[in-house]
Design a protein around this motif. Structure first.
Motif, PDB file in Angstrom:
ATOM      1  N   GLU A  44      33.889 -15.115  12.371  1.00  0.00           N
ATOM      2  CA  GLU A  44      35.116 -15.893  12.540  1.00  0.00           C
ATOM      3  C   GLU A  44      35.527 -16.515  11.215  1.00  0.00           C
ATOM      4  O   GLU A  44      34.754 -17.252  10.602  1.00  0.00           O
ATOM      5  CB  GLU A  44      34.913 -16.988  13.593  1.00  0.00           C
ATOM      6  CG  GLU A  44      36.183 -17.757  13.911  1.00  0.00           C
ATOM      7  CD  GLU A  44      35.977 -18.820  14.975  1.00  0.00           C
ATOM      8  OE1 GLU A  44      36.897 -19.637  15.172  1.00  0.00           O
ATOM      9  OE2 GLU A  44      34.900 -18.827  15.604  1.00  0.00           O
TER      10      GLU A  44
ATOM     11  N   PHE B 101      37.911  -1.965  25.032  1.00  0.00           N
ATOM     12  CA  PHE B 101      38.676  -1.549  23.859  1.00  0.00           C
ATOM     13  C   PHE B 101      39.597  -0.372  24.173  1.00  0.00           C
ATOM     14  O   PHE B 101      40.734  -0.316  23.698  1.00  0.00           O
ATOM     15  CB  PHE B 101      37.708  -1.193  22.727  1.00  0.00           C
ATOM     16  CG  PHE B 101      38.370  -0.557  21.525  1.00  0.00           C
ATOM     17  CD1 PHE B 101      39.225  -1.286  20.704  1.00  0.00           C
ATOM     18  CD2 PHE B 101      38.135   0.773  21.211  1.00  0.00           C
ATOM     19  CE1 PHE B 101      39.837  -0.706  19.605  1.00  0.00           C
ATOM     20  CE2 PHE B 101      38.745   1.366  20.109  1.00  0.00           C
ATOM     21  CZ  PHE B 101      39.593   0.615  19.300  1.00  0.00           C
TER      22      PHE B 101
ATOM     23  N   GLY C 200      30.304  -5.862  18.517  1.00  0.00           N
ATOM     24  CA  GLY C 200      29.905  -7.247  18.766  1.00  0.00           C
ATOM     25  C   GLY C 200      29.469  -7.982  17.523  1.00  0.00           C
ATOM     26  O   GLY C 200      28.687  -8.933  17.590  1.00  0.00           O
TER      27      GLY C 200
ATOM     28  N   ASN D 222      25.898 -12.916  20.566  1.00  0.00           N
ATOM     29  CA  ASN D 222      27.301 -12.466  20.471  1.00  0.00           C
ATOM     30  C   ASN D 222      27.679 -11.509  21.600  1.00  0.00           C
ATOM     31  O   ASN D 222      28.572 -10.670  21.436  1.00  0.00           O
ATOM     32  CB  ASN D 222      27.591 -11.806  19.117  1.00  0.00           C
ATOM     33  CG  ASN D 222      27.476 -12.787  17.973  1.00  0.00           C
ATOM     34  OD1 ASN D 222      27.521 -13.997  18.174  1.00  0.00           O
ATOM     35  ND2 ASN D 222      27.315 -12.279  16.761  1.00  0.00           N
TER      36      ASN D 222
ATOM     37  N   TYR E  47      34.631  -5.708  16.718  1.00  0.00           N
ATOM     38  CA  TYR E  47      34.731  -6.131  18.117  1.00  0.00           C
ATOM     39  C   TYR E  47      33.864  -5.243  19.004  1.00  0.00           C
ATOM     40  O   TYR E  47      33.077  -5.737  19.828  1.00  0.00           O
ATOM     41  CB  TYR E  47      36.180  -6.096  18.615  1.00  0.00           C
ATOM     42  CG  TYR E  47      36.243  -6.291  20.118  1.00  0.00           C
ATOM     43  CD1 TYR E  47      36.108  -7.560  20.670  1.00  0.00           C
ATOM     44  CD2 TYR E  47      36.354  -5.192  20.978  1.00  0.00           C
ATOM     45  CE1 TYR E  47      36.104  -7.741  22.051  1.00  0.00           C
ATOM     46  CE2 TYR E  47      36.347  -5.360  22.359  1.00  0.00           C
ATOM     47  CZ  TYR E  47      36.221  -6.637  22.893  1.00  0.00           C
ATOM     48  OH  TYR E  47      36.193  -6.805  24.256  1.00  0.00           O
TER      49      TYR E  47
ATOM     50  N   ARG F  15      32.188  -3.659  25.902  1.00  0.00           N
ATOM     51  CA  ARG F  15      33.227  -3.899  24.902  1.00  0.00           C
ATOM     52  C   ARG F  15      34.038  -2.623  24.629  1.00  0.00           C
ATOM     53  O   ARG F  15      35.266  -2.677  24.473  1.00  0.00           O
ATOM     54  CB  ARG F  15      32.590  -4.385  23.588  1.00  0.00           C
ATOM     55  CG  ARG F  15      32.129  -5.835  23.609  1.00  0.00           C
ATOM     56  CD  ARG F  15      31.299  -6.161  22.374  1.00  0.00           C
ATOM     57  NE  ARG F  15      30.903  -7.555  22.309  1.00  0.00           N
ATOM     58  CZ  ARG F  15      31.606  -8.510  21.737  1.00  0.00           C
ATOM     59  NH1 ARG F  15      32.759  -8.222  21.154  1.00  0.00           N
ATOM     60  NH2 ARG F  15      31.169  -9.763  21.728  1.00  0.00           N
TER      61      ARG F  15
ATOM     62  N   THR G 165      27.800  -3.794  24.390  1.00  0.00           N
ATOM     63  CA  THR G 165      28.591  -2.895  23.540  1.00  0.00           C
ATOM     64  C   THR G 165      29.299  -1.840  24.387  1.00  0.00           C
ATOM     65  O   THR G 165      30.466  -1.503  24.129  1.00  0.00           O
ATOM     66  CB  THR G 165      27.674  -2.224  22.491  1.00  0.00           C
ATOM     67  OG1 THR G 165      26.953  -3.238  21.784  1.00  0.00           O
ATOM     68  CG2 THR G 165      28.491  -1.413  21.499  1.00  0.00           C
TER      69      THR G 165
ATOM     70  N   GLU H  29      38.397  -5.007  12.058  1.00  0.00           N
ATOM     71  CA  GLU H  29      38.269  -5.916  13.192  1.00  0.00           C
ATOM     72  C   GLU H  29      37.973  -5.165  14.501  1.00  0.00           C
ATOM     73  O   GLU H  29      37.189  -5.631  15.329  1.00  0.00           O
ATOM     74  CB  GLU H  29      39.551  -6.735  13.351  1.00  0.00           C
ATOM     75  CG  GLU H  29      39.729  -7.827  12.313  1.00  0.00           C
ATOM     76  CD  GLU H  29      38.907  -9.060  12.638  1.00  0.00           C
ATOM     77  OE1 GLU H  29      37.658  -9.000  12.493  1.00  0.00           O
ATOM     78  OE2 GLU H  29      39.491 -10.071  13.028  1.00  0.00           O
ATOM     79  N   LYS H  30      38.595  -4.012  14.676  1.00  0.00           N
ATOM     80  CA  LYS H  30      38.359  -3.219  15.897  1.00  0.00           C
ATOM     81  C   LYS H  30      36.913  -2.743  15.953  1.00  0.00           C
ATOM     82  O   LYS H  30      36.263  -2.788  17.001  1.00  0.00           O
ATOM     83  CB  LYS H  30      39.308  -2.019  15.957  1.00  0.00           C
ATOM     84  CG  LYS H  30      40.790  -2.365  15.891  1.00  0.00           C
ATOM     85  CD  LYS H  30      41.219  -3.313  16.992  1.00  0.00           C
ATOM     86  CE  LYS H  30      42.714  -3.595  16.922  1.00  0.00           C
ATOM     87  NZ  LYS H  30      43.124  -4.666  17.850  1.00  0.00           N
TER      88      LYS H  30
ATOM     89  N   GLU I 113      30.407 -10.541  15.251  1.00  0.00           N
ATOM     90  CA  GLU I 113      31.385 -11.618  15.261  1.00  0.00           C
ATOM     91  C   GLU I 113      31.347 -12.406  13.961  1.00  0.00           C
ATOM     92  O   GLU I 113      30.332 -13.011  13.618  1.00  0.00           O
ATOM     93  CB  GLU I 113      31.139 -12.540  16.452  1.00  0.00           C
ATOM     94  CG  GLU I 113      31.378 -11.847  17.795  1.00  0.00           C
ATOM     95  CD  GLU I 113      31.346 -12.807  18.971  1.00  0.00           C
ATOM     96  OE1 GLU I 113      31.074 -14.010  18.759  1.00  0.00           O
ATOM     97  OE2 GLU I 113      31.601 -12.350  20.100  1.00  0.00           O
TER      98      GLU I 113
ATOM     99  N   ASN J  62      24.182 -11.034  14.245  1.00  0.00           N
ATOM    100  CA  ASN J  62      24.893  -9.808  13.870  1.00  0.00           C
ATOM    101  C   ASN J  62      23.955  -8.785  13.248  1.00  0.00           C
ATOM    102  O   ASN J  62      24.108  -7.580  13.453  1.00  0.00           O
ATOM    103  CB  ASN J  62      26.023 -10.134  12.897  1.00  0.00           C
ATOM    104  CG  ASN J  62      27.156 -10.901  13.556  1.00  0.00           C
ATOM    105  OD1 ASN J  62      27.525 -10.601  14.680  1.00  0.00           O
ATOM    106  ND2 ASN J  62      27.693 -11.891  12.872  1.00  0.00           N
TER     107      ASN J  62
END
Length: 441
Positions: A401, A55, A397, A103, A394, A51, A48, A390-391, A399, A284
């Protein structure tokens, strides 16, 4: 950005060594078994961190090592009736599979001890040259007395450490605190060196790897709090002795996860493997559990706590699917974000990676999306909220889809809506099953 530095025990302004670049090293596992959910906490948390840096626009190099040569691996090979290389390969592969299953992004590099024997041996030789290490009967030890800074990472004084160490009558060490850099090895895999056949000690591998890969101090060195002493303390000591500088600008350590108020341990069998957990719960949901607490605080894992975060994840999943359907049918997606929520995300993460606050802001965003879907606001506004969601997902983490509906799926979706309106529940249930099986609703 402010980060709690374990070296100074305070929150400090974080400025990378090189502009817009982050060099980050996180200690990985000794690969003699599958990882348990406690081992997974640094995997999830530091993923994280990575990420978030990505970001906000940093170029980050993320390295995690694999200890694939160790006495535990040798003993495991005897237990499983195979050789050390087979054990190392099996559980190295398993670890990376578990990283993906959680993830988490795979590391940019995963150096291993077996792949670094030459560099580690040279590193030990250099420590001997500067008299920071010494050889006795094929074993090599680090000379702790050489370093006045020893104990600074763990906050311990040398005299206090010595008083707590049991001294063996026939101990070959000059000082009871001296730690092994190279072990003379009678059994299992061994390698030739100028100080005899053997294998590297645990504490020297990371120092040698960081030296070789980064060529200097890294921005962040991370790992579980249990590594702070002696492992990280000993890494730092070797670096000071050899280079007269630190190993990392910022040290970060996550708290442990207990199981029903008891420390998890592979030796005692008191643990839940990641693989076992993911047979029952979504990855998740586990990420939400881990990230809902301050990373430095301990977590007591219970089934009830896991169920709570499984439900929390399912709320997020339902909202995202519902919003996606609206936007898919309207063919209305956006690259814009809702500035208020992005500012809140940055506020949370910029203060020592406050993932718990980030999740609170995510919950507020979910509530607003629900309200606006209920009020049937225009799809353009909803598209902005979707991209904002979505941000958040992300960075955390999470996910999920989703794929746009095919022409056939759209037809069935409209037929399902029509059957519901007409209260033809049997027919609606058939259409619903199709949409569920496709993951659309």
């Amino acid at each position: 950005m402010k980060i709690y530095n374990s070296l100074t025990n305070k929150i400090e302004n974080f400025i990378p060594i090189e502009k817009n670049k982050i060099k980050m090293y996180v200690c990985g596992p000794t690969v003699y078994n599958y990882i348990h959910i406690g081992n997974a906490r640094p995997v999830v948390f530091f993923d994280t961190v990575r990420r978030y840096f990505k970001f906000i626009g940093y170029d980050i190099t993320f390295v995690t090592n694999l200890t694939d040569l160790n006495d535990k691996i040798y003993l495991k090979s005897l237990e499983e009736g195979t050789d050390e290389l087979a054990i190392a390969e099996k559980y190295s592969k398993a670890f990376l599979e578990d990283v993906v299953a959680l993830n988490s992004l795979l590391p940019d590099l995963t150096p291993s001890v077996l792949g670094y024997i030459k560099e580690i041996t040279k590193y030990v030789e250099k420590l001997i040259e500067v008299e920071a290490a010494y050889e006795v009967d094929g074993d090599v030890y680090f000379r702790v007395s050489k370093l006045k800074e020893y104990g600074q990472l763990s906050g311990q004084k040398i005299e206090d450490l010595i008083s707590g160490v049991r001294i063996d009558i026939n101990d070959k060490k000059e000082n009871p605190l001296d730690f092994m850099l190279w072990k003379k090895n009678e059994k299992g895999i061994k390698f030739k060196s100028s100080f005899g056949e053997g294998r590297p000690g645990w504490h020297t591998e990371c120092s040698a790897m960081i030296d070789d890969i980064f060529g200097g101090e890294v921005d962040i060195h991370g790992g579980g709090n249990d590594l702070r002493f002696p492992h990280h303390e000993n890494e730092l000591a070797q670096t000071y002795a050899l280079h007269n500088r630190g190993l990392a600008k910022t040290w970060m350590h996550n708290g442990r996860i207990d199981l029903n108020n008891t420390k998890m341990s592979k030796s005692s069998g008191n643990m839940i493997l990641v693989r076992e957990l993911l047979e029952k719960y979504d990855a998740n949901a586990y990420r939400l559990l881990i990230l809902s607490a301050n990373y430095r605080s301990p977590i007591n894992f219970t089934d009830e706590l896991m169920e709570q975060y499984q439900k929390e994840y399912l709320k997020i999943l339902r909202v995202k699917k519902s919003l996606f359907i609206i936007l898919d049918l309207a063919d209305e997606f956006s690259e814009e974000v809702e500035g208020k929520y992005i500012a809140q995300l940055k506020k949370a993460m910029d203060h020592d990676f406050g993932t718990a606050n980030a999740i609170t802001y995510l919950q507020s965003l979910i509530k607003e999306i629900n309200a606006k879907m209920r009020d049937k606001v225009n799809s353009k506004d909803l598209a902005v909220l979707y991209n904002t969601l979505e941000k958040y997902l992300y960075v955390l983490g999470i996910e999920i889809e989703l794929k746009k509906m095919s022409a056939e799926d759209r037809k069935i979706y409209f037929l399902w809506e029509k059957a519901r309106q007409e209260k033809n529940f049997d027919l609606a249930d058939n259409y619903r099953k199709h949409l569920l099986n496709k993951g659309i609703i």
